[in-house]
Design a protein around this motif. Structure first.
Motif, PDB file in Angstrom:
ATOM      1  N   GLY A 162      17.564 -26.792  32.827  1.00 39.61           N
ATOM      2  CA  GLY A 162      18.456 -27.922  32.665  1.00 39.61           C
ATOM      3  C   GLY A 162      19.193 -27.853  31.341  1.00 39.61           C
ATOM      4  O   GLY A 162      19.061 -26.900  30.565  1.00 39.61           O
ATOM      5  N   LEU A 163      19.976 -28.875  31.063  1.00 37.54           N
ATOM      6  CA  LEU A 163      20.786 -28.933  29.855  1.00 37.54           C
ATOM      7  C   LEU A 163      20.277 -30.035  28.939  1.00 37.54           C
ATOM      8  O   LEU A 163      19.710 -31.027  29.390  1.00 37.54           O
ATOM      9  N   SER A 164      20.511 -29.847  27.673  1.00 36.67           N
ATOM     10  CA  SER A 164      20.250 -30.939  26.742  1.00 36.67           C
ATOM     11  C   SER A 164      21.387 -31.952  26.874  1.00 36.67           C
ATOM     12  O   SER A 164      22.438 -31.661  27.446  1.00 36.67           O
ATOM     13  N   VAL A 165      21.161 -33.144  26.371  1.00 38.39           N
ATOM     14  CA  VAL A 165      22.203 -34.170  26.412  1.00 38.39           C
ATOM     15  C   VAL A 165      23.453 -33.676  25.697  1.00 38.39           C
ATOM     16  O   VAL A 165      24.582 -33.876  26.168  1.00 38.39           O
ATOM     17  N   GLU A 166      23.264 -32.992  24.581  1.00 38.94           N
ATOM     18  CA  GLU A 166      24.410 -32.499  23.819  1.00 38.94           C
ATOM     19  C   GLU A 166      25.193 -31.451  24.600  1.00 38.94           C
ATOM     20  O   GLU A 166      26.428 -31.437  24.589  1.00 38.94           O
ATOM     21  N   GLN A 167      24.481 -30.549  25.293  1.00 35.43           N
ATOM     22  CA  GLN A 167      25.160 -29.535  26.095  1.00 35.43           C
ATOM     23  C   GLN A 167      25.944 -30.172  27.236  1.00 35.43           C
ATOM     24  O   GLN A 167      27.080 -29.762  27.524  1.00 35.43           O
ATOM     25  N   ALA A 168      25.353 -31.167  27.898  1.00 31.93           N
ATOM     26  CA  ALA A 168      26.043 -31.841  28.993  1.00 31.93           C
ATOM     27  C   ALA A 168      27.305 -32.526  28.493  1.00 31.93           C
ATOM     28  O   ALA A 168      28.371 -32.450  29.123  1.00 31.93           O
ATOM     29  N   ARG A 169      27.208 -33.187  27.343  1.00 31.03           N
ATOM     30  CA  ARG A 169      28.384 -33.852  26.776  1.00 31.03           C
ATOM     31  C   ARG A 169      29.464 -32.853  26.407  1.00 31.03           C
ATOM     32  O   ARG A 169      30.656 -33.102  26.611  1.00 31.03           O
ATOM     33  N   THR A 170      29.053 -31.710  25.880  1.00 28.34           N
ATOM     34  CA  THR A 170      30.024 -30.672  25.485  1.00 28.34           C
ATOM     35  C   THR A 170      30.776 -30.151  26.700  1.00 28.34           C
ATOM     36  O   THR A 170      32.004 -29.963  26.665  1.00 28.34           O
ATOM     37  N   LEU A 171      30.067 -29.909  27.792  1.00 30.01           N
ATOM     38  CA  LEU A 171      30.709 -29.421  29.017  1.00 30.01           C
ATOM     39  C   LEU A 171      31.667 -30.459  29.592  1.00 30.01           C
ATOM     40  O   LEU A 171      32.782 -30.125  30.022  1.00 30.01           O
ATOM     41  N   LEU A 172      31.256 -31.706  29.619  1.00 32.50           N
ATOM     42  CA  LEU A 172      32.111 -32.749  30.162  1.00 32.50           C
ATOM     43  C   LEU A 172      33.354 -32.955  29.300  1.00 32.50           C
ATOM     44  O   LEU A 172      34.453 -33.191  29.819  1.00 32.50           O
ATOM     45  N   ALA A 173      33.189 -32.826  27.992  1.00 30.16           N
ATOM     46  CA  ALA A 173      34.350 -32.949  27.097  1.00 30.16           C
ATOM     47  C   ALA A 173      35.338 -31.807  27.349  1.00 30.16           C
ATOM     48  O   ALA A 173      36.557 -32.008  27.321  1.00 30.16           O
ATOM     49  N   ALA A 174      34.818 -30.616  27.611  1.00 26.17           N
ATOM     50  CA  ALA A 174      35.690 -29.468  27.882  1.00 26.17           C
ATOM     51  C   ALA A 174      36.432 -29.622  29.202  1.00 26.17           C
ATOM     52  O   ALA A 174      37.519 -29.066  29.382  1.00 26.17           O
ATOM     53  N   ALA A 175      35.847 -30.360  30.165  1.00 25.82           N
ATOM     54  CA  ALA A 175      36.472 -30.544  31.478  1.00 25.82           C
ATOM     55  C   ALA A 175      37.442 -31.716  31.520  1.00 25.82           C
ATOM     56  O   ALA A 175      38.224 -31.835  32.472  1.00 25.82           O
ATOM     57  N   GLU A 176      37.427 -32.572  30.516  1.00 25.09           N
ATOM     58  CA  GLU A 176      38.250 -33.781  30.550  1.00 25.09           C
ATOM     59  C   GLU A 176      39.733 -33.428  30.677  1.00 25.09           C
ATOM     60  O   GLU A 176      40.234 -32.523  30.009  1.00 25.09           O
ATOM     61  N   GLY A 177      40.402 -34.130  31.561  1.00 24.47           N
ATOM     62  CA  GLY A 177      41.822 -33.876  31.790  1.00 24.47           C
ATOM     63  C   GLY A 177      42.086 -32.945  32.962  1.00 24.47           C
ATOM     64  O   GLY A 177      43.211 -32.877  33.462  1.00 24.47           O
ATOM     65  N   HIS A 178      41.068 -32.224  33.433  1.00 25.42           N
ATOM     66  CA  HIS A 178      41.247 -31.326  34.578  1.00 25.42           C
ATOM     67  C   HIS A 178      41.012 -32.092  35.872  1.00 25.42           C
ATOM     68  O   HIS A 178      40.283 -33.089  35.896  1.00 25.42           O
ATOM     69  N   ARG A 179      41.613 -31.618  36.981  1.00 24.33           N
ATOM     70  CA  ARG A 179      41.478 -32.307  38.261  1.00 24.33           C
ATOM     71  C   ARG A 179      40.029 -32.322  38.773  1.00 24.33           C
ATOM     72  O   ARG A 179      39.678 -33.111  39.650  1.00 24.33           O
ATOM     73  N   LEU A 180      39.167 -31.461  38.228  1.00 24.28           N
ATOM     74  CA  LEU A 180      37.770 -31.421  38.640  1.00 24.28           C
ATOM     75  C   LEU A 180      36.845 -32.160  37.673  1.00 24.28           C
ATOM     76  O   LEU A 180      35.628 -32.067  37.791  1.00 24.28           O
ATOM     77  N   TYR A 181      37.426 -32.890  36.724  1.00 23.54           N
ATOM     78  CA  TYR A 181      36.590 -33.606  35.755  1.00 23.54           C
ATOM     79  C   TYR A 181      35.609 -34.544  36.457  1.00 23.54           C
ATOM     80  O   TYR A 181      34.418 -34.590  36.121  1.00 23.54           O
ATOM     81  N   ALA A 182      36.088 -35.285  37.465  1.00 23.94           N
ATOM     82  CA  ALA A 182      35.217 -36.236  38.161  1.00 23.94           C
ATOM     83  C   ALA A 182      34.071 -35.511  38.872  1.00 23.94           C
ATOM     84  O   ALA A 182      32.963 -36.045  38.979  1.00 23.94           O
ATOM     85  N   LEU A 183      34.323 -34.306  39.371  1.00 25.45           N
ATOM     86  CA  LEU A 183      33.257 -33.536  40.029  1.00 25.45           C
ATOM     87  C   LEU A 183      32.115 -33.269  39.058  1.00 25.45           C
ATOM     88  O   LEU A 183      30.936 -33.426  39.414  1.00 25.45           O
ATOM     89  N   TYR A 184      32.451 -32.874  37.837  1.00 21.25           N
ATOM     90  CA  TYR A 184      31.404 -32.564  36.860  1.00 21.25           C
ATOM     91  C   TYR A 184      30.669 -33.830  36.418  1.00 21.25           C
ATOM     92  O   TYR A 184      29.466 -33.790  36.143  1.00 21.25           O
ATOM     93  N   VAL A 185      31.371 -34.965  36.374  1.00 19.20           N
ATOM     94  CA  VAL A 185      30.710 -36.227  36.034  1.00 19.20           C
ATOM     95  C   VAL A 185      29.700 -36.594  37.124  1.00 19.20           C
ATOM     96  O   VAL A 185      28.557 -36.990  36.836  1.00 19.20           O
ATOM     97  N   VAL A 186      30.097 -36.443  38.390  1.00 20.96           N
ATOM     98  CA  VAL A 186      29.180 -36.738  39.499  1.00 20.96           C
ATOM     99  C   VAL A 186      27.982 -35.783  39.448  1.00 20.96           C
ATOM    100  O   VAL A 186      26.838 -36.197  39.653  1.00 20.96           O
ATOM    101  N   ALA A 187      28.234 -34.509  39.164  1.00 20.45           N
ATOM    102  CA  ALA A 187      27.137 -33.541  39.068  1.00 20.45           C
ATOM    103  C   ALA A 187      26.168 -33.923  37.952  1.00 20.45           C
ATOM    104  O   ALA A 187      24.946 -33.813  38.112  1.00 20.45           O
ATOM    105  N   ALA A 188      26.711 -34.370  36.824  1.00 18.85           N
ATOM    106  CA  ALA A 188      25.881 -34.664  35.658  1.00 18.85           C
ATOM    107  C   ALA A 188      25.131 -35.979  35.777  1.00 18.85           C
ATOM    108  O   ALA A 188      24.089 -36.164  35.123  1.00 18.85           O
ATOM    109  N   THR A 189      25.621 -36.901  36.600  1.00 19.61           N
ATOM    110  CA  THR A 189      24.984 -38.217  36.678  1.00 19.61           C
ATOM    111  C   THR A 189      24.253 -38.466  37.990  1.00 19.61           C
ATOM    112  O   THR A 189      23.373 -39.339  38.053  1.00 19.61           O
ATOM    113  N   MET A 190      24.588 -37.700  39.028  1.00 19.05           N
ATOM    114  CA  MET A 190      23.977 -37.909  40.339  1.00 19.05           C
ATOM    115  C   MET A 190      23.103 -36.743  40.782  1.00 19.05           C
ATOM    116  O   MET A 190      22.288 -36.883  41.696  1.00 19.05           O
TER     117      MET A 190
END
Length: 414
Positions: free
Chosen positions: A214-242
């Motif tokens: 798994g990922l640390s909280v910091e790693q998950a936040r870093t990945l989500l920040a890198a995806a922000e603005g892309h059309r798949l950003y919501a996909l990564y949020v769902v993956a990280a929270t669900m």
């Protein structure tokens, strides 16, 4: 007085009482033949033969044959060879399975079982045949068997060019091929073609599955920040929270979402099999669940819905509506490999080259357990078939928690 062995008698057929069959020696090759009328799988009584090198061997086989018939166990009416029976089984049984499962069964039969065991009769297959096959399969290069690289450029070929890469099957692959044979023979038992399943008598080692940390909280936040603005950003949020699996993310439909009440139903998945993408039901009943959406995920999906509507309006002429939440740029189901490619670029951008998309799922399990959520609740959210899987992921992922616990012990004893 004659003292010759009964097994070597050659002075004509031996008479038996009516209905008990007969045993005689063939003049052509000296082999003994036993015949009797027995119950067959088509419901009638037919004359069946057994063969042996001696009278006693033939007598024993004939006795066993008649005993089986008296017990009401039919004798196969057709001498199936595995090369004939396995395709028949695939056509009648495996075709009803999910495409990915059916494809795996077909490959196991075509590449491994028929070449090695195809000449064996179904009712003549023995434990030793299966054991020998599995021993040889362990030492067989899969690249050579499947001709994996025969279409590659000459400078990239290995096995096709005579340089075997020694790509031997894993424990999981051995277990799978064995399971295919075992299932086929079990089906033959139900059809009363064999009296026992010899594949069940051969044990294969169980594979040891690696569990991602798994990922640390910091790693998950870093990945989500890198995806922000892309059309798949919501996909990564769902993956990280669900904690949805890759196929579940790509198979999610707007009709599965209740955005008025903040809930989602996990009902289908996208899989590639046989060169095609398939939309199919989730793996098991445990995978089909209605889950509440976290507030942040809910808001991100509302924004994503508006963004997708604008995308649909802009591409009206080429857009194909499949009701998917995370489709391709034309609205069609997204190729899973394309998602893998995007995530590979995302993790490099975030400076995390070794993480996997599936690690988001393990992170959800670990974080929920750390927050004190009861294991059975975490199991329901992750949709694991057994709570042991949930606990295994958590135990493997939380070295920091274990370090803190052992640190307390150290403080008491030192």
């Amino acid at each position: 007085m004659a003292t010759g062995n009964r097994s070597n008698r050659s002075n004509g057929p031996r008479r038996n009482p009516n209905g008990e069959g007969s045993i005689y020696q063939r003049a052509s090759d000296g082999r003994w033949v036993g015949q009797a009328y027995v119950l067959t799988t088509d419901g009638t009584r037919k004359r069946k033969a057994v063969y042996g090198a001696t009278w006693q061997e033939t007598h024993d086989k004939l006795t066993a044959l008649k005993a089986q018939s008296r017990q009401g166990i039919p004798i196969p009416d057709r001498a199936w060879k595995l090369a004939d029976y396995l395709p028949y089984w695939l056509a009648g049984y495996v075709a009803d399975l999910k495409p990915t499962t059916a494809r795996g069964y077909e490959s196991a039969v075509r590449l491994h079982l028929i070449p090695a065991l195809g000449t064996k009769r179904v009712d003549g297959l023995q434990v030793q045949h299966v054991r020998t096959f599995l021993d040889e399969f362990r030492r067989k290069c899969l690249c050579c068997t499947a001709g994996t690289d025969k279409n590659r450029p000459a400078d990239r070929q290995c096995c096709s060019a005579g340089r075997c890469c020694a790509h031997y099957p894993s424990a999981r692959q051995i277990q799978f091929v064995h399971a295919v044979l075992r299932n086929a023979l079990q089906h033959a038992m139900r059809e009363e073609l064999v009296s026992r399943n010899v594949a069940k008598l051969v044990r294969v080692p169980s594979p040891r599955y690696k569990v991602g940390k798994g990922l640390s909280v910091e790693q998950a936040r870093t990945l989500l920040a890198a995806a922000e603005g892309h059309r798949l950003y919501a996909l990564y949020v769902v993956a990280a929270t669900m904690g949805l699996r890759r196929g579940e993310l790509l198979g999610l439909r707007w009709s599965d979402l209740d955005l008025d009440n903040g809930a989602v139903s996990i009902a289908q998945t996208v899989q590639r099999a046989g060169g095609k993408l398939h939309l199919q039901d989730t793996k098991t009943e445990d995978s089909e669940s209605v889950l509440p959406l976290p507030d942040w995920t809910w808001m991100v999906l509302l924004d994503h819905q508006q963004d997708q509507q604008r995308e649909r309006d802009r591409l009206a002429e080429v857009w194909e509506d499949h009701d998917l939440v995370f489709p391709s740029e034309r609205g069609t189901p997204m190729e899973p490999r394309n998602l893998n490619r995007h995530f590979a670029a995302l993790r490099d951008k975030a400076g995390l080259p070794d993480v996997r998309l599936h690690d988001f799922r393990h992170t959800v399990v670990s974080l929920l357990m750390e927050l004190g959520v009861p294991p059975h609740v975490v199991q329901a959210i992750a949709r694991h078939a057994d709570v042991k899987i949930t606990l295994k992921i958590y135990a493997h992922a939380n070295l920091d928690v274990m370090r803190q616990a052992l640190g307390k012990l150290d403080g008491r004893l030192s």
